[in-house]
Design a protein around this motif. Structure first.
Motif, PDB file in Angstrom:
ATOM      1  N   ASP A 193       1.107  -5.528  -8.021  1.00 24.86           N
ATOM      2  CA  ASP A 193       1.022  -5.540  -9.479  1.00 24.86           C
ATOM      3  C   ASP A 193       1.261  -6.935 -10.022  1.00 24.86           C
ATOM      4  OD1 ASP A 193       1.965  -2.737  -8.515  1.00 24.86           O
ATOM      5  OD2 ASP A 193       0.958  -2.469 -10.457  1.00 24.86           O
ATOM      6  N   GLY A 204      -3.353  -5.720  -3.316  1.00 23.76           N
ATOM      7  CA  GLY A 204      -3.296  -5.468  -4.758  1.00 23.76           C
ATOM      8  C   GLY A 204      -1.913  -5.272  -5.335  1.00 23.76           C
ATOM      9  N   LEU A 219      -6.046 -13.794  -9.259  1.00 24.88           N
ATOM     10  CA  LEU A 219      -6.443 -12.409  -9.539  1.00 24.88           C
ATOM     11  C   LEU A 219      -7.642 -12.021  -8.670  1.00 24.88           C
ATOM     12  CD1 LEU A 219      -5.911 -12.098 -13.398  1.00 24.88           C
ATOM     13  CD2 LEU A 219      -4.261 -12.167 -11.529  1.00 24.88           C
ATOM     14  N   GLY A 224      -6.759 -10.438  -5.456  1.00 27.38           N
ATOM     15  CA  GLY A 224      -6.308  -9.050  -5.378  1.00 27.38           C
ATOM     16  C   GLY A 224      -5.132  -8.690  -6.251  1.00 27.38           C
ATOM     17  N   ALA A 225      -4.341  -9.693  -6.697  1.00 23.10           N
ATOM     18  CA  ALA A 225      -3.178  -9.372  -7.533  1.00 23.10           C
ATOM     19  C   ALA A 225      -3.644  -8.874  -8.899  1.00 23.10           C
ATOM     20  CB  ALA A 225      -2.284 -10.600  -7.705  1.00 23.10           C
ATOM     21  N   ARG A 226      -2.903  -7.920  -9.480  1.00 21.80           N
ATOM     22  CA  ARG A 226      -3.264  -7.438 -10.822  1.00 21.80           C
ATOM     23  C   ARG A 226      -2.807  -8.425 -11.888  1.00 21.80           C
ATOM     24  NH1 ARG A 226      -1.865  -1.180 -11.191  1.00 21.80           N
ATOM     25  NH2 ARG A 226      -2.896  -1.554 -13.184  1.00 21.80           N
ATOM     26  N   ARG A 246       0.840  -1.214   0.000  1.00 21.95           N
ATOM     27  CA  ARG A 246       0.000   0.000   0.000  1.00 21.95           C
ATOM     28  C   ARG A 246       0.872   1.259   0.000  1.00 21.95           C
ATOM     29  NH1 ARG A 246      -3.341  -3.045   3.765  1.00 21.95           N
ATOM     30  NH2 ARG A 246      -4.976  -4.027   2.489  1.00 21.95           N
TER      31      ARG A 246
END
Lengths: 302, 302
Positions: free
Chosen positions: B178, B176, B200, B203-205, B151
């Motif tokens: 990248d 989150g 995904l 939360g991972a992009r 964050r």
């Protein structure tokens, strides 16, 4: 002040694991670190008894720094010669059955480093009552290294106790230490037949042989004695020989008569066996052990 | 500059012995020391490729000092937060058959130490192009520790690559990152069925799953790709995942298109497998591997 020399000290690590699995990966449950090397055990025992002591030798690198920090935490005064190499580690992996040991080789000592240590040692002799010389020589220290130190001490009128094996023992004896303390294995390698009296022919003024649970055998020009503890001991035999050297050094300093000295060395060795780690001793236990030791004059007995 | 975070680094020791004998004593023939911990491997690989990198994390005690010295000898720039505890060691005992590993537990991190690291990390973000977050959390760091750092990085506009497992992964994903890079084992523990696309939803992009000799699987909102090396590789698999993270971090910085990025990560991982120790790579071998990698667009293939 008793000066203890440790030329090849170590950082001793003890890892506790559930069970040793060859070619497996072990998460170590507990890690114990302590200053290692026979001379540091001698210093630790003398310090635990309240005797003035100074630990010297060679220390280097981050591992050497850690050993110095641990000695300071124990309160043991120390003055080591810094070296460029890294002080070695030993790792003992303890599982529910037994211990598995890994001993790193010692660092290589440069010629200049050895000369600097000899100069430091000469300086320390001014305040020394007795010097102990314990353990193996690291690579780079000449095989007659202990002989050099024994001669420097003799010139300064300081008595010496030598506790080593192999060529370092043989060469050291030629310089005439006041006391040699081989164990039975080192004795047998030095003199065929393993008779303590034969060590005197190699140059030592007196010899005390440590025989594990069978106690000690002392031989000097004044006589021969055997000391046996009240009961065979169980526990950690590592460090018992070093506690014996601590007692002998104190006795040399105080000119303790031989029978009393042998009893003292047996009691202190026995108390060290009962201690959980080498280089420590419970002074109360040592004092309780002392009256139970049997010392026999071997000339009278024969 | 790529900033690599290693919260639980180690001093990795490799002992060479003839044969491991349980409950025996081993004289170690050779000792190798290197900076250990996944994030330090990432930093070592990036440095070997000539990429600007800065290693950060937590280091303490004499063992931490040794790790810092070894990093400096490698030429890897570092800015670690000092801690009161002792950085852990790992010992790998290699005999003629295989290796036996002993992993010390990490030191306990104080609340103030963790806060000081977070402040240090915030300061480093000003010069960072990408941040990598690798490995386990030491005791005392909150389980959402990686989430906090992700964050902070996002607020500073710095993309993040997360490579960890268990609860640290689950909690980190919620912030989150990248890119997440679990291995197949970590993926299976996170999402039943082990489908990369499901990461995904956590939360991972984007996610890249390392599957050992079977190469990599990348999944992002733009598509899905599989990368496979020219030939299955033999060697030292430790550190292959870290080399993959190094490639991914560089690709994020350079906005490399996905197919090219996957090929690059496969080639760099493969070159790391061929390297004798983790955290190093032969740049020439990596460049020779690159043309042989096959990348499949999984949407086209389906």
């Amino acid at each position: 002040m008793i000066v203890t020399v440790t030329l090849n000290p170590a950082l001793d690590l003890t890892y506790t694991v559930d069970a040793l699995v060859p070619h497996g990966t072990h998460r170590v449950a507990a890690v114990a670190e302590r200053p290692g090397g026979k001379g540091l055990n001698v210093a630790g025992v003398l310090h635990a008894l309240g005797e003035p002591v100074l630990a010297t030798g060679l220390l280097g690198g981050a591992t050497g720094d850690r050993v110095a920090t641990l000695l300071a935490e124990q309160g043991v005064p120390a003055a080591f010669e810094p070296i460029a190499g890294e002080t070695r580690r030993t790792v003992a992996v303890t599982d529910r059955q037994d211990a598995t040991g890994f001993w790193e080789p010692g660092p290589r000592i440069g010629t200049g480093e050895w000369a600097a240590f000899a100069a430091r040692f000469r300086g320390l002799l001014a305040g020394a009552d007795v010097v102990t010389l314990s353990g193996s020589l690291p690579p780079g220290v000449p095989e007659d290294g202990y002989a050099v130190l024994i001669r420097l001490a003799a010139r300064a009128g300081v008595p010496t106790v030598l506790d080593t094996g192999g060529e370092a023992l043989r060469r050291g004896l030629a310089a005439g230490p006041d006391l040699a303390k081989p164990n039975a294995h080192e004795l047998a390698a030095l003199v065929p037949g393993g008779r303590p009296a034969d060590v005197l022919a190699h140059g030592a003024r007196a010899v005390v042989v440590s025989r594990g649970p069978e106690g000690l055998h002392a031989q000097s020009p004044e006589g021969a004695w055997q000391g046996i503890p009240a009961a065979p001991l169980t526990g950690n035999p590592t460090g018992a020989g070093d506690a014996c050297v601590a007692a002998l050094a104190r006795g040399l300093r105080d000119r303790t008569p031989w029978p009393e000295l042998v009893a003292d060395a047996v009691a202190l060795s026995a108390a060290a066996v009962a201690a959980p780690v080498a280089g420590t001793v419970d002074p109360g236990l040592y004092r309780r052990m002392l009256p139970g030791v049997t010392v026999t004059d071997l000339r009278t007995a024969a």
